[in-house]
Design a protein around this motif. Structure first.
Motif, PDB file in Angstrom:
ATOM      1  N   ILE A  12       0.869  -1.180   0.000  1.00 29.34           N
ATOM      2  CA  ILE A  12       0.000   0.000   0.000  1.00 29.34           C
ATOM      3  C   ILE A  12       0.908   1.233   0.000  1.00 29.34           C
ATOM      4  CG2 ILE A  12      -1.880   1.187   1.166  1.00 29.34           C
ATOM      5  CD1 ILE A  12      -2.333  -1.486   2.721  1.00 29.34           C
ATOM      6  N   VAL A  13       0.764   2.084  -1.014  1.00 25.10           N
ATOM      7  CA  VAL A  13       1.613   3.268  -1.142  1.00 25.10           C
ATOM      8  C   VAL A  13       0.755   4.531  -1.221  1.00 25.10           C
ATOM      9  CG1 VAL A  13       3.549   2.085  -2.245  1.00 25.10           C
ATOM     10  CG2 VAL A  13       1.739   2.998  -3.654  1.00 25.10           C
ATOM     11  N   PRO A  14       1.251   5.650  -0.669  1.00 28.05           N
ATOM     12  CA  PRO A  14       0.533   6.920  -0.813  1.00 28.05           C
ATOM     13  C   PRO A  14       0.756   7.480  -2.216  1.00 28.05           C
ATOM     14  CG  PRO A  14       2.534   7.262   0.443  1.00 28.05           C
ATOM     15  CD  PRO A  14       2.432   5.792   0.183  1.00 28.05           C
ATOM     16  N   LEU A  15      -0.309   7.935  -2.852  1.00 26.00           N
ATOM     17  CA  LEU A  15      -0.214   8.470  -4.208  1.00 26.00           C
ATOM     18  C   LEU A  15      -0.262   9.990  -4.243  1.00 26.00           C
ATOM     19  CD1 LEU A  15      -2.593   5.940  -5.973  1.00 26.00           C
ATOM     20  CD2 LEU A  15      -0.097   5.888  -5.855  1.00 26.00           C
ATOM     21  N   LYS A  16      -1.120  10.580  -3.411  1.00 26.38           N
ATOM     22  CA  LYS A  16      -1.159  12.043  -3.347  1.00 26.38           C
ATOM     23  C   LYS A  16      -1.770  12.520  -2.041  1.00 26.38           C
ATOM     24  CE  LYS A  16      -4.849  12.144  -6.727  1.00 26.38           C
ATOM     25  NZ  LYS A  16      -5.445  12.849  -7.847  1.00 26.38           N
ATOM     26  N   VAL A  17      -1.445  13.760  -1.693  1.00 22.59           N
ATOM     27  CA  VAL A  17      -1.985  14.433  -0.509  1.00 22.59           C
ATOM     28  C   VAL A  17      -2.650  15.710  -1.001  1.00 22.59           C
ATOM     29  CG1 VAL A  17      -1.416  15.597   1.657  1.00 22.59           C
ATOM     30  CG2 VAL A  17      -0.204  13.521   1.026  1.00 22.59           C
ATOM     31  N   TYR A  18      -3.854  15.974  -0.504  1.00 19.97           N
ATOM     32  CA  TYR A  18      -4.598  17.153  -0.926  1.00 19.97           C
ATOM     33  C   TYR A  18      -5.582  17.537   0.167  1.00 19.97           C
ATOM     34  CZ  TYR A  18      -7.908  13.479  -2.152  1.00 19.97           C
ATOM     35  OH  TYR A  18      -8.728  12.391  -2.114  1.00 19.97           O
TER      36      TYR A  18
END
Length: 157
Positions: A112-118
């Motif tokens: 599980i990887v983070p793709l974006k923060v918003y």
């Protein structure tokens, strides 16, 4: 009385912080949105876009989802209230989604990887993806396709 403009339901705040390395290094199968627990000055730092997702990953521990390895720069005006830059941060999702992610991530080669923060509706959100690492020949193939597409676009102009 004048009518108030209704705020659009689009994202507010800075431009989305993306993890471009994840799209290059991993094949993304499924994406999820999760809230992130931030403390004090971390919120302002994220709002200003001072986040690096490149080394980040997610882990399920004791039925909770944790974001690890993500760098959030210290907020300069916070002084002594700044926290450790790479500390684990809790992600907020429904229990059933967390259990489904845990089951899928235990399959061979999935992570599980983070793709974006918003920011959405005034809250910090993280888009995470269920991914499998690409092999070197897969990366070369993707680069070749991208180069071919660019060459076609230049030829048409």
């Amino acid at each position: 009385m004048a009518k108030r403009d209704k705020r659009s339901k689009e994202q507010s705040g800075p431009a989305t912080i993306q993890n471009r390395k994840a799209r290059h290094d991993y094949e993304i199968f499924d994406t999820f949105e999760a809230g992130i627990v931030l403390i004090g000055p971390e919120v302002k730092s994220v709002y200003l876009g001072n986040v690096q997702l490149a080394d980040g990953y997610c882990q399920v521990e004791d039925g909770e989802l944790w974001l690890k390895g993500v760098y959030i720069a210290p907020y300069e005006q916070a002084g002594r209230w700044n926290l450790e830059e790479r500390r684990p941060r809790k992600l907020l999702m429904h229990k059933s989604e967390i259990m489904r992610l845990k089951a899928k991530s235990q399959e061979k080669g999935l992570t599980i990887v983070p793709l974006k923060v918003y920011f959405a509706h005034g809250k910090a959100k993280v888009q995470i993806g269920l991914a499998r690492g690409k092999r070197m020949y897969d990366k070369r193939e993707a680069i070749a396709k991208k180069d071919e597409r660019r060459a076609r676009e230049r030829g048409q102009d």
